[in-house]
Design a protein around this motif. Structure first.
Motif, short mmCIF file in Angstrom:
data_model
loop_
_atom_site.label_atom_id
_atom_site.label_comp_id
_atom_site.label_asym_id
_atom_site.label_seq_id
_atom_site.Cartn_x
_atom_site.Cartn_y
_atom_site.Cartn_z
N VAL A 29 -4.80 -8.87 7.45
CA VAL A 29 -3.39 -8.99 7.10
C VAL A 29 -3.16 -10.16 6.14
N SER A 30 -3.99 -11.18 6.20
CA SER A 30 -3.82 -12.31 5.29
C SER A 30 -4.04 -11.91 3.83
N MET A 31 -4.80 -10.83 3.59
CA MET A 31 -4.97 -10.34 2.21
C MET A 31 -3.63 -9.91 1.62
N TYR A 32 -2.71 -9.55 2.47
CA TYR A 32 -1.38 -9.12 2.04
C TYR A 32 -0.39 -10.29 2.00
N GLY A 33 -0.89 -11.51 2.23
CA GLY A 33 -0.03 -12.69 2.21
C GLY A 33 0.82 -12.85 3.44
N ILE A 34 0.36 -12.32 4.56
CA ILE A 34 1.12 -12.36 5.81
C ILE A 34 0.29 -13.08 6.87
N ASN A 35 0.96 -13.93 7.65
CA ASN A 35 0.31 -14.62 8.77
C ASN A 35 0.72 -13.95 10.06
N GLY A 86 3.68 5.90 4.12
CA GLY A 86 4.05 5.61 2.75
C GLY A 86 5.50 5.16 2.63
N VAL A 87 6.39 5.79 3.39
CA VAL A 87 7.80 5.39 3.38
C VAL A 87 7.94 3.97 3.93
N VAL A 88 7.26 3.69 5.04
CA VAL A 88 7.30 2.35 5.61
C VAL A 88 6.75 1.33 4.61
N ALA A 89 5.63 1.66 3.98
CA ALA A 89 5.03 0.75 2.99
C ALA A 89 5.95 0.54 1.81
N LEU A 90 6.63 1.58 1.37
CA LEU A 90 7.56 1.46 0.25
C LEU A 90 8.72 0.53 0.61
N PHE A 91 9.32 0.75 1.78
CA PHE A 91 10.40 -0.13 2.23
C PHE A 91 9.90 -1.57 2.39
N ASP A 92 8.70 -1.73 2.90
CA ASP A 92 8.12 -3.06 3.06
C ASP A 92 8.00 -3.77 1.72
N ASN A 93 7.66 -3.03 0.67
CA ASN A 93 7.54 -3.63 -0.65
C ASN A 93 8.88 -4.12 -1.19
N PHE A 94 9.95 -3.44 -0.83
CA PHE A 94 11.26 -3.85 -1.33
C PHE A 94 11.96 -4.85 -0.43
N TYR A 95 11.69 -4.82 0.87
CA TYR A 95 12.43 -5.65 1.81
C TYR A 95 11.54 -6.56 2.67
N GLY A 96 10.22 -6.41 2.57
CA GLY A 96 9.32 -7.13 3.46
C GLY A 96 8.83 -8.45 2.90
N ILE A 97 7.83 -8.94 3.57
CA ILE A 97 7.21 -10.20 3.17
C ILE A 97 5.82 -9.90 2.64
N GLY A 98 5.19 -10.89 2.04
CA GLY A 98 3.82 -10.71 1.57
C GLY A 98 3.72 -10.74 0.06
N ASN A 99 2.57 -10.34 -0.42
CA ASN A 99 2.29 -10.39 -1.86
C ASN A 99 2.24 -8.99 -2.47
N ASP A 100 1.88 -8.92 -3.74
CA ASP A 100 1.88 -7.64 -4.45
C ASP A 100 0.75 -6.70 -4.03
N PHE A 101 -0.19 -7.20 -3.24
CA PHE A 101 -1.27 -6.34 -2.74
C PHE A 101 -0.71 -5.21 -1.88
N ARG A 102 0.52 -5.38 -1.40
CA ARG A 102 1.16 -4.34 -0.58
C ARG A 102 1.28 -3.03 -1.34
N TRP A 103 1.37 -3.09 -2.68
CA TRP A 103 1.48 -1.85 -3.46
C TRP A 103 0.23 -0.99 -3.33
N SER A 104 -0.90 -1.60 -3.02
CA SER A 104 -2.11 -0.80 -2.81
C SER A 104 -1.95 0.13 -1.62
N THR A 105 -1.22 -0.31 -0.61
CA THR A 105 -0.96 0.53 0.56
C THR A 105 -0.11 1.73 0.18
N VAL A 106 0.91 1.51 -0.63
CA VAL A 106 1.74 2.62 -1.10
C VAL A 106 0.88 3.62 -1.87
#
Length: 126
Positions: A29-35, A86-106
């Motif tokens: 999870v730290s790869m995504y900038g989340i603790n 994918g929907v959860v990951a998309l919402f996470d990218n717009f409203y969540g925490i972390g870094n841009d690596f989250r787009w890889s999940t989408v």
């Protein structure tokens, strides 16, 4: 792409992510900038456990007839997992925490959803 090849790739992806979340959730999870706190660590492990199960089911269905009822059940389940994830990951990218690596999940969910959707909705050859 052949059905067995796609299912093998999907199973291996789920297995790798599943093992990472199951065995080293804090590092993963730290790869995504989340603790993670200790309770988040266990939630991540549950997520990893589910992905290892999905990987196993997908792996075992890789040589099945994609038009058979058993394989279609696996394909539909994987498709729904990818759409909802994918929907959860998309919402996470717009409203969540972390870094841009989250787009890889989408991207991963989208690519897999397209593949599972293709095999589920594909018209049988006559």
């Amino acid at each position: 792409m052949r059905f067995s090849t796609f299912m093998t790739i999907a199973a291996l992806a789920a297995f790798v992510f599943g093992l990472a979340f199951l065995l080293v959730p804090v590092r993963t999870v730290s790869m995504y900038g989340i603790n993670l706190d200790p309770s988040g660590e266990y939630i991540a492990r549950y997520f990893g456990s589910a992905f290892v199960g999905v990987a196993t089911i997908t792996w075992l269905a890789r040589f099945a007839n994609p038009r058979g009822s058993g394989a279609r059940a696996v394909i539909l389940g994987d498709f729904i997992l990818c759409i909802t994830g994918g929907v959860v990951a998309l919402f996470d990218n717009f409203y969540g925490i972390g870094n841009d690596f989250r787009w890889s999940t989408v991207a991963i969910y989208f690519i897999l959803a397209v593949g599972f959707g293709y095999y589920y909705f594909k018209k049988p050859a006559h």
